[in-house]
Structure formats: structure tokens, C-alpha cells
Design a protein around this motif. Structure first.
Motif, PDB file in Angstrom:
ATOM      1  N   LYS A 214       0.828  -1.199   0.000  1.00 50.21           N
ATOM      2  CA  LYS A 214       0.000   0.000   0.000  1.00 50.21           C
ATOM      3  C   LYS A 214       0.872   1.262   0.000  1.00 50.21           C
ATOM      4  CE  LYS A 214      -3.789   2.218   2.527  1.00 50.21           C
ATOM      5  NZ  LYS A 214      -4.692   2.104   3.700  1.00 50.21           N
ATOM      6  N   PRO A 215       0.605   2.224  -0.898  1.00 49.02           N
ATOM      7  CA  PRO A 215       1.394   3.463  -0.938  1.00 49.02           C
ATOM      8  C   PRO A 215       1.412   4.179   0.416  1.00 49.02           C
ATOM      9  CG  PRO A 215       0.015   3.297  -2.880  1.00 49.02           C
ATOM     10  CD  PRO A 215      -0.406   2.182  -1.971  1.00 49.02           C
ATOM     11  N   GLY A 216       2.625   4.590   0.807  1.00 55.74           N
ATOM     12  CA  GLY A 216       2.789   5.302   2.068  1.00 55.74           C
ATOM     13  C   GLY A 216       2.970   4.424   3.280  1.00 55.74           C
ATOM     14  N   SER A 217       3.014   3.085   3.093  1.00 54.46           N
ATOM     15  CA  SER A 217       3.115   2.185   4.252  1.00 54.46           C
ATOM     16  C   SER A 217       4.546   2.064   4.777  1.00 54.46           C
ATOM     17  CB  SER A 217       2.543   0.811   3.915  1.00 54.46           C
ATOM     18  OG  SER A 217       3.182   0.246   2.796  1.00 54.46           O
ATOM     19  N   GLY A 218       5.549   2.100   3.892  1.00 53.57           N
ATOM     20  CA  GLY A 218       6.937   2.133   4.338  1.00 53.57           C
ATOM     21  C   GLY A 218       7.535   0.792   4.728  1.00 53.57           C
ATOM     22  N   PRO A 219       7.867  -0.089   3.767  1.00 54.18           N
ATOM     23  CA  PRO A 219       8.501  -1.378   4.086  1.00 54.18           C
ATOM     24  C   PRO A 219       9.796  -1.214   4.878  1.00 54.18           C
ATOM     25  CG  PRO A 219       7.773  -1.341   1.804  1.00 54.18           C
ATOM     26  CD  PRO A 219       7.617   0.061   2.324  1.00 54.18           C
ATOM     27  N   ARG A 220       9.981  -2.066   5.884  1.00 52.37           N
ATOM     28  CA  ARG A 220      11.171  -1.954   6.743  1.00 52.37           C
ATOM     29  C   ARG A 220      11.902  -3.295   6.884  1.00 52.37           C
ATOM     30  NH1 ARG A 220      13.186   1.377  11.130  1.00 52.37           N
ATOM     31  NH2 ARG A 220      14.298   0.077  12.648  1.00 52.37           N
ATOM     32  N   HIS A 221      11.417  -4.182   7.736  1.00 53.67           N
ATOM     33  CA  HIS A 221      12.043  -5.490   7.934  1.00 53.67           C
ATOM     34  C   HIS A 221      11.125  -6.588   7.442  1.00 53.67           C
ATOM     35  CE1 HIS A 221      15.306  -4.391  11.156  1.00 53.67           C
ATOM     36  NE2 HIS A 221      15.361  -3.654  10.073  1.00 53.67           N
ATOM     37  N   PHE A 222      11.725  -7.760   7.146  1.00 54.82           N
ATOM     38  CA  PHE A 222      11.034  -8.841   6.449  1.00 54.82           C
ATOM     39  C   PHE A 222      11.485 -10.160   7.055  1.00 54.82           C
ATOM     40  CE2 PHE A 222      10.701 -11.373   2.320  1.00 54.82           C
ATOM     41  CZ  PHE A 222       9.320 -11.290   2.215  1.00 54.82           C
ATOM     42  N   THR A 223      10.559 -11.122   7.159  1.00 49.55           N
ATOM     43  CA  THR A 223      10.944 -12.416   7.710  1.00 49.55           C
ATOM     44  C   THR A 223      10.136 -13.533   7.061  1.00 49.55           C
ATOM     45  OG1 THR A 223      11.383 -13.611   9.776  1.00 49.55           O
ATOM     46  CG2 THR A 223       9.279 -12.466   9.638  1.00 49.55           C
ATOM     47  N   PHE A 224      10.715 -14.725   7.055  1.00 46.62           N
ATOM     48  CA  PHE A 224      10.064 -15.892   6.467  1.00 46.62           C
ATOM     49  C   PHE A 224       9.540 -16.821   7.546  1.00 46.62           C
ATOM     50  CE2 PHE A 224      12.835 -14.548   3.025  1.00 46.62           C
ATOM     51  CZ  PHE A 224      12.002 -14.677   1.930  1.00 46.62           C
ATOM     52  N   HIS A 225       8.419 -17.448   7.253  1.00 46.55           N
ATOM     53  CA  HIS A 225       7.920 -18.523   8.107  1.00 46.55           C
ATOM     54  C   HIS A 225       8.898 -19.690   8.006  1.00 46.55           C
ATOM     55  CE1 HIS A 225       5.327 -21.765   9.583  1.00 46.55           C
ATOM     56  NE2 HIS A 225       4.592 -20.814  10.136  1.00 46.55           N
ATOM     57  N   PRO A 226       9.077 -20.473   9.082  1.00 41.50           N
ATOM     58  CA  PRO A 226       9.998 -21.614   9.023  1.00 41.50           C
ATOM     59  C   PRO A 226       9.703 -22.601   7.889  1.00 41.50           C
ATOM     60  CG  PRO A 226       9.404 -21.174  11.301  1.00 41.50           C
ATOM     61  CD  PRO A 226       8.562 -20.264  10.459  1.00 41.50           C
ATOM     62  N   ASN A 227       8.444 -22.678   7.436  1.00 45.84           N
ATOM     63  CA  ASN A 227       8.135 -23.606   6.343  1.00 45.84           C
ATOM     64  C   ASN A 227       8.484 -23.041   4.971  1.00 45.84           C
ATOM     65  OD1 ASN A 227       6.038 -21.868   5.560  1.00 45.84           O
ATOM     66  ND2 ASN A 227       4.433 -23.116   6.459  1.00 45.84           N
ATOM     67  N   GLY A 228       8.891 -21.777   4.912  1.00 44.82           N
ATOM     68  CA  GLY A 228       9.313 -21.163   3.657  1.00 44.82           C
ATOM     69  C   GLY A 228       8.189 -20.774   2.723  1.00 44.82           C
ATOM     70  N   LYS A 229       6.944 -21.115   3.063  1.00 43.57           N
ATOM     71  CA  LYS A 229       5.813 -20.840   2.170  1.00 43.57           C
ATOM     72  C   LYS A 229       5.275 -19.421   2.314  1.00 43.57           C
ATOM     73  CE  LYS A 229       4.146 -25.642   2.211  1.00 43.57           C
ATOM     74  NZ  LYS A 229       2.990 -26.513   2.567  1.00 43.57           N
ATOM     75  N   TYR A 230       5.476 -18.835   3.500  1.00 47.97           N
ATOM     76  CA  TYR A 230       4.895 -17.528   3.787  1.00 47.97           C
ATOM     77  C   TYR A 230       5.973 -16.549   4.264  1.00 47.97           C
ATOM     78  CZ  TYR A 230       0.800 -20.524   3.759  1.00 47.97           C
ATOM     79  OH  TYR A 230      -0.147 -21.448   3.394  1.00 47.97           O
ATOM     80  N   ALA A 231       5.685 -15.270   4.083  1.00 48.83           N
ATOM     81  CA  ALA A 231       6.626 -14.233   4.501  1.00 48.83           C
ATOM     82  C   ALA A 231       5.848 -13.026   5.012  1.00 48.83           C
ATOM     83  CB  ALA A 231       7.526 -13.832   3.343  1.00 48.83           C
ATOM     84  N   TYR A 232       6.520 -12.230   5.857  1.00 50.53           N
ATOM     85  CA  TYR A 232       5.838 -11.153   6.572  1.00 50.53           C
ATOM     86  C   TYR A 232       6.703  -9.893   6.556  1.00 50.53           C
ATOM     87  CZ  TYR A 232       3.178 -15.199   8.023  1.00 50.53           C
ATOM     88  OH  TYR A 232       2.436 -16.347   7.994  1.00 50.53           O
ATOM     89  N   LEU A 233       6.062  -8.766   6.322  1.00 51.86           N
ATOM     90  CA  LEU A 233       6.758  -7.491   6.150  1.00 51.86           C
ATOM     91  C   LEU A 233       6.265  -6.451   7.141  1.00 51.86           C
ATOM     92  CD1 LEU A 233       8.581  -5.545   4.379  1.00 51.86           C
ATOM     93  CD2 LEU A 233       6.477  -5.063   3.089  1.00 51.86           C
ATOM     94  N   VAL A 234       7.201  -5.820   7.859  1.00 55.13           N
ATOM     95  CA  VAL A 234       6.869  -4.652   8.673  1.00 55.13           C
ATOM     96  C   VAL A 234       6.602  -3.465   7.757  1.00 55.13           C
ATOM     97  CG1 VAL A 234       7.751  -2.934  10.301  1.00 55.13           C
ATOM     98  CG2 VAL A 234       8.253  -5.352  10.659  1.00 55.13           C
ATOM     99  N   GLU A 235       5.460  -2.821   7.952  1.00 56.14           N
ATOM    100  CA  GLU A 235       5.159  -1.565   7.271  1.00 56.14           C
ATOM    101  C   GLU A 235       5.308  -0.466   8.321  1.00 56.14           C
ATOM    102  OE1 GLU A 235       2.060  -3.087   3.898  1.00 56.14           O
ATOM    103  OE2 GLU A 235       1.374  -3.179   5.977  1.00 56.14           O
ATOM    104  N   GLU A 236       6.489   0.169   8.319  1.00 59.86           N
ATOM    105  CA  GLU A 236       6.896   1.041   9.417  1.00 59.86           C
ATOM    106  C   GLU A 236       5.972   2.240   9.617  1.00 59.86           C
ATOM    107  OE1 GLU A 236      10.498   4.164  10.410  1.00 59.86           O
ATOM    108  OE2 GLU A 236      10.998   2.346   9.312  1.00 59.86           O
TER     109      GLU A 236
END
Length: 373
Positions: A214-236
Motif C-alpha cells: 500500500k502506498p505510504g506504508s513504508g517497508p522496513r524489515h522482512f521475515t520468512f515462516h519456518p516452512n518457507g511458504k509464507y513471509a511477513y513485512l513490517v510496514e513502518e
């Protein structure tokens, strides 16, 4: 000595070594309020305490840290270095965990704020927040850093004129298969995806070169689920989290959900989100909030989606980075503005936290990592 007895003795020796493995913690800081640089502690798991071992002089704000996969070396970005940035390499004493400076290199951009090392230990990736660029540095067999072999300059602006006035590369996260690196740019609201050649220490855009949020959300840090199928992003900027599924073959990300609020329901002040981690079991996700001074706690469904579990006050101000210990029993939260690291016990069934009452004084702590000797 017969083979059976010999085998038993070897097994007992290995068991004793495993039981007596020392857990060492490294804390990166900003060079303010008397900070000496990088602080080294030993974690006493039974007592739940951190005991100081060493402070390593570095006046250039050695903020973010990374351990080499061999555990023999440690690397820091030097956020307070000049406009060409800086990265330092240290040798880790295998008996004590103490650090000895090896060498330094330029990160080819101002304000380096994040460093990661690939699984082969041959390449380091440095994110320059001020310079808006990624630097790729070869790591030599002796742990020293060579000059950058590749770099990528990002460009663009975003709708938040104060925070997104020019490119701000904030992190570079290796895929579980070590084939791709995901580079978050706070300004362009993109995760840029690169194929990596760890032997040559070079990168090139992947077949799907980025995913937008989403515009203006500001990606910062990123991490993967241990199964490698999913990932998660901090929108600072929007204090939120985005969830993706991942194509292991191409590295491409597909949005599952975006802009999930991470703040307490009754919070109405100013806040920016910072760090994100998943517990070793893959059941819970945590994200730090600077302003609300909390860790948001989510449970993770089998489909990768998040459900809010609660909000844990962190017992300090401006919780930046935090660490979930490798066994999943404790969480350590670094507070940039109250000069302390607080220790929480974690309920592995519910994901909820309880403050142990332990608070360790460290000037302007920014990053906490752990290894075992």
C-alpha cells in the motif's frame, strides 16, 4: 578399550559439550550517551540473566549486527560513518565469545542500517538507508570483508513527503533456499527481489523483480515462516504488517493480506513499527512498536494468515530490535531511548509474554543477536 565403551565415552563427551554450550549475546548500539560500541554478554538460561563480558570500541554507531554461519565472525554496519558508509568485520573467540576487529570496508552509501550474510558465508548484503542503495560485499575465507563487488542504487519518492522524499533501503533478507534476496525500500513501498550469485557476490533482478504494498506504508524489515511458504513485512509508517505467499521456484511473492494493524486498540499517539520475528515453531509472530512501546503478538494459521493475540508492554521506550532465543523460551527487547534491554519469558502454547523483571543497562541498544559456542 573396546569399540562399544569408546563409543559410549564419545557420546557422553558430546552430550556434556552440548549441555555446557555457552550462549553469547551481541548488542549493537548508537554512539550516544556514553556508548562504547558493541556489547558482549553471556546469557544464563537457568537464571534468565545477561552477564557482561566485553565492550568493543566503535564510535561510528555499530547499530545492526550479523553472525557468520560458521559462528567464527561477526559483522556490523557503522551507521555513523561518512557518506560512503562503513562495515566492520570481527573475529569471535571460540572459547569466550569476545570480539577482535579484523577489517572494515565502505558500504558505498550513507547511513548503512542493516546487514545480512548468506548461508554459505561468502557474501554480505548491506542496506544503506541514507544512500538508498544495496551493497554486496565478498567475505574472504579468513572472515575479512573485501570491497563491494556489486551495488544497486534505488530511486523514487512516496506519498509521505517527510519520510519518502528519496529512496531509503532498509533491509535485505535472504530466502530460506539462499537463492534470492528481498530488499525493502521504505520510500518506494516495494520489496525488490534479486537472484543472487554468492560465489561472485553479485545480484540481478529476479524474473518477478518486486512486489508492491500500500502506498505510504513504508517497508522496513522482512521475515520468512519456518516452512518457507509464507513471509511477513513490517510496514513502518502505517504500523502494520503485510502477509505474502512465496513461489519457491521463482521467488515471487503474492499478497495474502496487507496493512494489518499492529497497534493496541486504545492507542492514539504517534508510532512507527520496527522489527519482526516468528518463533521457532512457526506458530506466533511478534512486531515491535515504537511509540506504543509494545510487541504486537499474532498467531499464525495453517494458511499463513494472522490473528491478533495481544499486545505486550515492553517496559522501556522505543523498542527497536528484539530477539527470540533459538529455543523459543525468551524474548529480549532493545530500547533505543531508555538505554535498556528487557527480558520476557514466553509461553510456547499461547505465545504470550511475561516480564521477568530483568532489565540490562546498555546505552542506545539497536540490535540484539545470539549465538552458541
Amino acid at each position: 578399550m573396546n569399540k562399544l565403551l569408546s563409543g559410549i565415552l564419545i557420546g557422553l563427551s558430546l552430550t556434556a559439550q552440548a549441555q555446557s554450550a555457552r550462549e553469547i549475546m551481541y548488542v549493537g548500539t548508537y554512539s550516544v550517551r556514553g556508548s562504547e560500541g558493541i556489547y558482549v554478554f553471556e546469557f544464563d538460561r537457568k537464571a534468565g540473566t545477561m552477564q557482561p563480558i566485553q565492550s568493543v570500541s566503535n564510535a561510528k554507531s555499530p547499530s545492526f549486527l550479523a553472525i557468520h554461519p560458521s559462528k567464527k565472525y561477526l559483522y556490523s554496519v557503522n551507521e555513523g560513518a561518512d557518506k560512503l558508509g562503513g562495515v566492520s568485520a570481527y573475529a569471535v573467540d571460540k572459547a569466550t565469545g569476545k570480539l577482535q576487529f579484523l577489517n572494515g570496508q565502505s558500504s558505498l552509501g550513507g547511513g548503512p542500517c542493516h546487514i545480512s550474510v548468506d548461508q554459505t558465508g561468502k557474501t554480505a548484503f548491506v542496506s544503506n538507508y541514507g544512500g538508498g542503495s544495496l551493497a554486496v560485499l565478498p567475505i574472504n575465507a579468513d572472515g575479512t570483508l573485501s570491497a563491494a563487488a556489486d551495488s544497486v542504487q534505488d530511486a523514487g519518492t512516496g506519498p509521505n513527503e517527510k519520510r519518502q522524499e528519496r529512496a531509503h533501503v532498509h533491509s535485505a533478507t535472504l530466502a530460506p533456499d539462499n537463492r534470492f534476496v528481498y530488499v525493502a525500500d521504505l520510500t518506494t513501498d516495494k520489496l525488490n527481489i534479486f537472484d543472487i550469485d554468492v560465489k561472485a557476490s553479485t545480484v540481478k533482478p529476479a524474473s518477478t523483480p518486486y512486489v508492491s504494498v500500500k502506498p505510504g506504508s513504508g517497508p522496513r524489515h522482512f521475515t520468512f515462516h519456518p516452512n518457507g511458504k509464507y513471509a511477513y513485512l513490517v510496514e513502518e509508517i502505517t504500523s502494520s504488517v503485510a502477509v505474502f505467499s512465496r513461489d519457491a521456484k521463482t521467488g515471487a511473492l503474492t499478497m495474502i493480506s496487507d496493512n494489518i494493524n499492529t497497534l493496541p486498540a486504545d492507542f492514539s499517539g504517534q508510532n512507527t513499527s520496527a522489527d519482526i520475528h516468528i518463533d521457532p515453531s512457526g506458530k506466533f509472530l511478534y512486531q515491535s512498536n515504537r511509540g506504543a512501546n509494545t510487541l504486537a503478538i499474532f498467531s499464525i494459521g495453517n494458511d499463513g494468515k494472522l490473528t491478533k493475540v495481544g499486545d505486550q508492554p515492553t517496559e522501556g521506550k522505543t523498542p527497536r530490535n528484539f530477539l527470540i532465543d533459538p529455543k523459543g523460551d525468551f524474548i529480549f527487547v532493545a530500547h533505543q531511548d531508555t538505554d535498556n534491554i528487557t527480558i520476557f519469558k514466553r509461553d510456547q502454547k499461547t505465545g504470550k509474554l511475561s516480564y521477568t523483571g530483568q532489565s540490562v543497562k546498555v546505552p542506545a541498544p539497536v540490535c540484539v543477536i545470539m549465538t552458541s559456542l
